[in-house]
Motif scaffolding. Structure first.
Motif, PDB file in Angstrom:
ATOM      1  N   LYS A  70       0.657  -1.274  -0.115  1.00 38.20           N
ATOM      2  CA  LYS A  70       0.128   0.019  -0.012  1.00 38.20           C
ATOM      3  C   LYS A  70       0.786   1.425   0.176  1.00 38.20           C
ATOM      4  CE  LYS A  70      -4.068   1.977   1.833  1.00 38.20           C
ATOM      5  NZ  LYS A  70      -3.724   3.391   1.602  1.00 38.20           N
ATOM      6  N   LEU A  86      -3.872  -6.485  -4.111  1.00 38.64           N
ATOM      7  CA  LEU A  86      -3.792  -5.289  -3.329  1.00 38.64           C
ATOM      8  C   LEU A  86      -3.162  -4.249  -3.783  1.00 38.64           C
ATOM      9  CD1 LEU A  86      -2.869  -7.160  -0.064  1.00 38.64           C
ATOM     10  CD2 LEU A  86      -4.791  -5.904  -0.530  1.00 38.64           C
ATOM     11  N   ARG A 111     -10.273  -6.385   0.475  1.00 38.86           N
ATOM     12  CA  ARG A 111      -9.175  -5.959   1.326  1.00 38.86           C
ATOM     13  C   ARG A 111      -8.935  -7.324   2.338  1.00 38.86           C
ATOM     14  NH1 ARG A 111      -6.312  -1.939   0.083  1.00 38.86           N
ATOM     15  NH2 ARG A 111      -7.568  -0.501  -0.933  1.00 38.86           N
TER      16      ARG A 111
END
Ligand code: BTN
Length: 325
Positions: free
Chosen positions: A11, A74, A84
């Motif tokens: 992320k 992701l 998620r």
């Protein structure tokens, strides 16, 4: 290896928008040691991520791999909840089966199960669904709306709208929907959707929505018996499709339409669905478990049920059928 650090690392690198992030910055951001960051970077490389490392600058992501991995899904995922929590497999009997088990164990809404291959993929009406390794998107999602079980069929239509929209976005192709859940390109099926319900008395406890997208099949990957009626995105576009991008776009669209549905009800979804629908206004044959209905498809009800007017002017409400155009 901690999955949590890995997720946060992907992320952080994806949020960096191509800028370098130093090992120190990443370690502080994630709350782990620089050695842990280094180990995870090595793991990502093994999974096929291409990462550039420059002394005194740090790391940045150059490219994601062609094989599908949990990290690919992701990396760049824009949703809040859907996708998620990922359960990723190389091979399973059916992602539906795994997702039902997870739902039973209390997995949260938005959990997805993705597999590179399904050995006994399930289709509608007890049929099988061919799910060759690495060719398609074979995925099941857990959805937990606080609604009565009669609303479940609407979710097939929400899913169909999200899938059609995502395919349009990713490929530029123009998909059409054949009620209730087949997505066609140039008249051939490219996506199948299977909505299965677990309910307690008068409320849904979970929905397991399965979606199969034929993505990178060549003609010979499709069984001879279905070559006339099935296709893949690759066959139609002549370009390999990023399955990770397809999943991310679908999940983003599904989360959006699901939100609209919870806020404003089924009417806006119905409107969108109708823009993709091919059966409406045409004479069709609906094969149901109790027999055949031939007539003009008038549209869908607010519950997502197909209305068909036969030659005597009788209007039939069709809940489940195979449609022939
Ligand atoms: C249809 O018959 O059109 C529905 C096909 C649904 C296939 C998908 S692939 C992922 C999920 N797992 C399954 O076993 N089936 C669904």
């Amino acid at each position: 290896m901690s999955i949590d650090i890995r997720k946060q690392l992907i992320k952080a690198l994806s949020d960096a928008d191509g800028e370098f992030l130093s090992g120190q910055t990443l370690a502080e951001k994630i709350g782990c040691s620089r050695t842990a960051i280094w180990k995870h970077i090595e793991e990502l490389r093994k999974d096929g991520f291409i990462l550039e490392a420059v002394r005194n600058k740090g790391y940045k992501i150059i490219n994601t791999p062609e094989d599908l991995t949990e990290s690919d899904i992701l990396f760049g995922l824009e949703t809040e909840r859907f996708g998620r929590n990922i359960h990723f497999y190389e091979s399973v009997e059916s992602t539906q089966k795994v997702a039902h088990q997870l739902a039973h164990e209390g997995a949260p809404e938005g959990t997805i199960v993705v597999s590179e291959e399904q050995r006994t993929g399930r289709g509608r009406l007890g049929r099988s669904w061919s799910s060759l390794p690495k060719k398609g998107v074979w995925m099941s999602m857990i959805v937990r709306p606080v609604l009565p079980p009669q609303k479940a069929p609407q979710f097939t239509l929400i899913t169909a709208v999200a899938a059609a929209n995502a395919i349009g976005e990713v490929t530029g192709l123009h998909p059409e929907i054949k009620w209730p859940n087949d997505i066609l390109i140039n008249g051939k099926k490219v996506v199948g959707i299977l909505t299965e319900l677990q309910a307690e008395a008068d409320k849904i406890s979970s929905l397991v929505i399965g979606i199969g997208i034929n993505a990178n099949h060549d003609v010979e990957d499709l069984h001879e018996s279905i070559q006339g009626k099935a296709t893949s995105l690759y066959i139609e576009k002549r370009k390999k499709i990023s399955r990770a991008q397809l999943i991310q776009t679908f999940l983003k669209d599904f989360e959006k339409y699901y939100g609209i549905y919870l806020d404003k009800g089924f009417a806006p979804i119905k409107l969108l669905w109708e823009t993709y629908a091919i059966s409406i206004g045409k004479v069709i044959t609906a094969r149901t478990v109790t027999g055949e209905i031939v007539g003009r498809a008038l549209g869908i009800t607010d519950e997502g049920v197909l209305k068909v007017e036969d030659e005597h002017g009788t209007i039939h409400e069709v809940y489940s059928a195979d449609i022939e155009l």
